[in-house]
Design a protein around this motif. Structure first.
Motif, PDB file in Angstrom:
ATOM      1  N   ARG A 206      43.918  27.617  35.692  1.00 36.09           N
ATOM      2  CA  ARG A 206      44.123  28.496  34.518  1.00 36.09           C
ATOM      3  C   ARG A 206      43.232  29.741  34.623  1.00 36.09           C
ATOM      4  O   ARG A 206      43.650  30.835  34.233  1.00 36.09           O
ATOM      5  N   VAL A 207      42.013  29.562  35.152  1.00 36.69           N
ATOM      6  CA  VAL A 207      41.129  30.721  35.350  1.00 36.69           C
ATOM      7  C   VAL A 207      41.762  31.674  36.370  1.00 36.69           C
ATOM      8  O   VAL A 207      41.769  32.893  36.186  1.00 36.69           O
ATOM      9  N   GLU A 208      42.318  31.089  37.422  1.00 35.67           N
ATOM     10  CA  GLU A 208      42.982  31.909  38.449  1.00 35.67           C
ATOM     11  C   GLU A 208      44.116  32.735  37.837  1.00 35.67           C
ATOM     12  O   GLU A 208      44.221  33.936  38.055  1.00 35.67           O
ATOM     13  N   GLN A 209      44.946  32.076  37.031  1.00 36.22           N
ATOM     14  CA  GLN A 209      46.084  32.768  36.403  1.00 36.22           C
ATOM     15  C   GLN A 209      45.625  33.892  35.498  1.00 36.22           C
ATOM     16  O   GLN A 209      46.165  34.998  35.517  1.00 36.22           O
TER      17      GLN A 209
ATOM     18  N   ALA B 295      37.779  35.304  32.308  1.00 31.93           N
ATOM     19  CA  ALA B 295      38.804  34.280  32.538  1.00 31.93           C
ATOM     20  C   ALA B 295      38.196  32.882  32.432  1.00 31.93           C
ATOM     21  O   ALA B 295      38.815  31.968  31.871  1.00 31.93           O
ATOM     22  N   ASP B 296      36.971  32.719  32.934  1.00 35.58           N
ATOM     23  CA  ASP B 296      36.320  31.407  32.855  1.00 35.58           C
ATOM     24  C   ASP B 296      36.039  31.023  31.408  1.00 35.58           C
ATOM     25  O   ASP B 296      36.230  29.873  31.018  1.00 35.58           O
ATOM     26  N   ALA B 297      35.600  31.995  30.613  1.00 36.11           N
ATOM     27  CA  ALA B 297      35.222  31.691  29.220  1.00 36.11           C
ATOM     28  C   ALA B 297      36.419  31.585  28.294  1.00 36.11           C
ATOM     29  O   ALA B 297      36.357  30.883  27.274  1.00 36.11           O
ATOM     30  N   LEU B 298      37.514  32.283  28.630  1.00 33.55           N
ATOM     31  CA  LEU B 298      38.601  32.440  27.648  1.00 33.55           C
ATOM     32  C   LEU B 298      39.929  31.812  28.059  1.00 33.55           C
ATOM     33  O   LEU B 298      40.899  31.924  27.310  1.00 33.55           O
ATOM     34  N   GLU B 299      39.990  31.170  29.239  1.00 36.99           N
ATOM     35  CA  GLU B 299      41.291  30.589  29.664  1.00 36.99           C
ATOM     36  C   GLU B 299      41.828  29.673  28.542  1.00 36.99           C
ATOM     37  O   GLU B 299      41.042  29.138  27.755  1.00 36.99           O
ATOM     38  N   PRO B 300      43.142  29.513  28.472  1.00 38.66           N
ATOM     39  CA  PRO B 300      43.742  28.822  27.327  1.00 38.66           C
ATOM     40  C   PRO B 300      43.168  27.432  27.034  1.00 38.66           C
ATOM     41  O   PRO B 300      43.124  27.018  25.872  1.00 38.66           O
ATOM     42  N   GLY B 301      42.680  26.744  28.063  1.00 41.46           N
ATOM     43  CA  GLY B 301      42.121  25.408  27.861  1.00 41.46           C
ATOM     44  C   GLY B 301      40.830  25.392  27.078  1.00 41.46           C
ATOM     45  O   GLY B 301      40.353  24.330  26.669  1.00 41.46           O
ATOM     46  N   ARG B 302      40.209  26.549  26.871  1.00 43.90           N
ATOM     47  CA  ARG B 302      38.944  26.616  26.127  1.00 43.90           C
ATOM     48  C   ARG B 302      39.136  26.399  24.624  1.00 43.90           C
ATOM     49  O   ARG B 302      38.165  26.275  23.887  1.00 43.90           O
ATOM     50  N   GLY B 303      40.386  26.402  24.172  1.00 42.60           N
ATOM     51  CA  GLY B 303      40.620  26.157  22.743  1.00 42.60           C
ATOM     52  C   GLY B 303      41.422  27.291  22.132  1.00 42.60           C
ATOM     53  O   GLY B 303      41.799  28.242  22.826  1.00 42.60           O
TER      54      GLY B 303
ATOM     55  N   HIS C  59      41.000  33.604  20.263  1.00 42.21           N
ATOM     56  CA  HIS C  59      42.259  34.357  20.251  1.00 42.21           C
ATOM     57  C   HIS C  59      41.958  35.863  20.262  1.00 42.21           C
ATOM     58  O   HIS C  59      42.544  36.631  21.027  1.00 42.21           O
ATOM     59  N   HIS C  60      41.004  36.265  19.419  1.00 36.38           N
ATOM     60  CA  HIS C  60      40.607  37.674  19.339  1.00 36.38           C
ATOM     61  C   HIS C  60      40.032  38.162  20.679  1.00 36.38           C
ATOM     62  O   HIS C  60      40.387  39.241  21.170  1.00 36.38           O
ATOM     63  N   LEU C  61      39.148  37.347  21.261  1.00 31.66           N
ATOM     64  CA  LEU C  61      38.516  37.741  22.527  1.00 31.66           C
ATOM     65  C   LEU C  61      39.551  37.858  23.645  1.00 31.66           C
ATOM     66  O   LEU C  61      39.479  38.759  24.484  1.00 31.66           O
ATOM     67  N   ARG C  62      40.527  36.939  23.659  1.00 27.72           N
ATOM     68  CA  ARG C  62      41.589  37.016  24.681  1.00 27.72           C
ATOM     69  C   ARG C  62      42.364  38.319  24.547  1.00 27.72           C
ATOM     70  O   ARG C  62      42.626  39.010  25.539  1.00 27.72           O
ATOM     71  N   GLN C  63      42.731  38.644  23.317  1.00 29.03           N
ATOM     72  CA  GLN C  63      43.489  39.886  23.101  1.00 29.03           C
ATOM     73  C   GLN C  63      42.668  41.097  23.539  1.00 29.03           C
ATOM     74  O   GLN C  63      43.165  41.987  24.226  1.00 29.03           O
ATOM     75  N   LEU C  64      41.385  41.084  23.156  1.00 27.45           N
ATOM     76  CA  LEU C  64      40.492  42.198  23.487  1.00 27.45           C
ATOM     77  C   LEU C  64      40.338  42.347  24.997  1.00 27.45           C
ATOM     78  O   LEU C  64      40.247  43.461  25.520  1.00 27.45           O
ATOM     79  N   SER C  65      40.330  41.197  25.723  1.00 25.50           N
ATOM     80  CA  SER C  65      40.087  41.237  27.167  1.00 25.50           C
ATOM     81  C   SER C  65      41.188  42.003  27.906  1.00 25.50           C
ATOM     82  O   SER C  65      40.945  42.572  28.964  1.00 25.50           O
ATOM     83  N   TYR C  66      42.378  42.041  27.359  1.00 25.64           N
ATOM     84  CA  TYR C  66      43.467  42.783  27.998  1.00 25.64           C
ATOM     85  C   TYR C  66      43.434  44.266  27.624  1.00 25.64           C
ATOM     86  O   TYR C  66      44.043  45.092  28.296  1.00 25.64           O
ATOM     87  N   GLY C  67      42.719  44.596  26.530  1.00 27.21           N
ATOM     88  CA  GLY C  67      42.680  45.985  26.078  1.00 27.21           C
ATOM     89  C   GLY C  67      41.432  46.714  26.544  1.00 27.21           C
ATOM     90  O   GLY C  67      41.515  47.760  27.186  1.00 27.21           O
TER      91      GLY C  67
END
Ligand code: FE2
Ligand code: FE2
Length: 196
Positions: A23-26, A126-134, A140-148
């Protein structure tokens, strides 16, 4: 190369850890694409970031001694923190990785680094925010921010990790503080250049 690493990982980590790594790789690939970075470097570093995750503390300390690293007391107390830089040694020795960007990203995936580059930030995120982290609103906010905004997301994720450690009364490695301060400087500079 990828299959060779996967075969090695199958013998070195349990299935649940392997799924995290995939998941981190993806996510690292997706982030590299979103920020026009090298997908090859992001993928390699992400796939190999947890090579030493399941090494025994004695083995981690033995590699650190062989590499002649000066250890912080936090690393002596919690040798598991060494799985990141030891992972970079395994990537170099076992898989012949010589790309310093990839090796640095592996080594800094847990504590970050005050001078990390964009590939390092991608793997850290990716290590901290991959979907398996919860799936909390904060993640959710951090994931969105990471792409922006890569650096703002890295700073906010560093704060998130720091809060997590403090709330659990866990020791904080000095490098985490240095990473926090370095990222804060990057974010302030980019805000100033936007508003200037
Ligand atoms: Fe890790
Ligand atoms: Fe990991």
């Amino acid at each position: 190369m990828r299959q060779e690493v996967l075969n090695w990982l199958h013998t070195a980590v349990p299935e649940v850890r392997l799924q995290h790594i995939l998941r981190v790789e993806q996510m690292a690939i997706a982030l590299a694409e979103a920020h026009q970075l090298s997908v090859v470097q992001a993928q390699q570093a992400a796939l190999m970031h947890d090579l030493a995750k399941c090494f025994a503390p004695e083995k981690l300390l033995a590699v650190a001694a062989a590499e002649e690293w000066e250890l912080d007391p936090a690393e002596q107390q919690v040798p598991h923190l060494l799985h990141a830089p030891v992972g970079a040694v395994v990537a170099r020795e076992q898989f012949g990785i010589t790309d310093e960007t990839v090796l640095r990203a592996i080594a800094a995936h847990t504590l970050g680094s005050p001078d990390m580059d964009a590939i390092g930030a991608v793997v850290y995120l990716a290590d901290a925010l991959e979907p398996g982290r919860g799936d909390t609103p904060q993640l959710h906010h951090l994931r969105q921010l990471s792409y922006g905004d890569l650096w703002k997301a890295t700073y906010e994720t560093c704060v998130f990790s720091l809060q997590h450690l403090l709330e659990r009364r866990r020791p904080v490695h000095p490098r985490t503080i240095l990473t926090h301060n370095g990222l804060l400087t990057i974010c302030r500079q980019s805000t100033q250049s936007v508003t200037a």
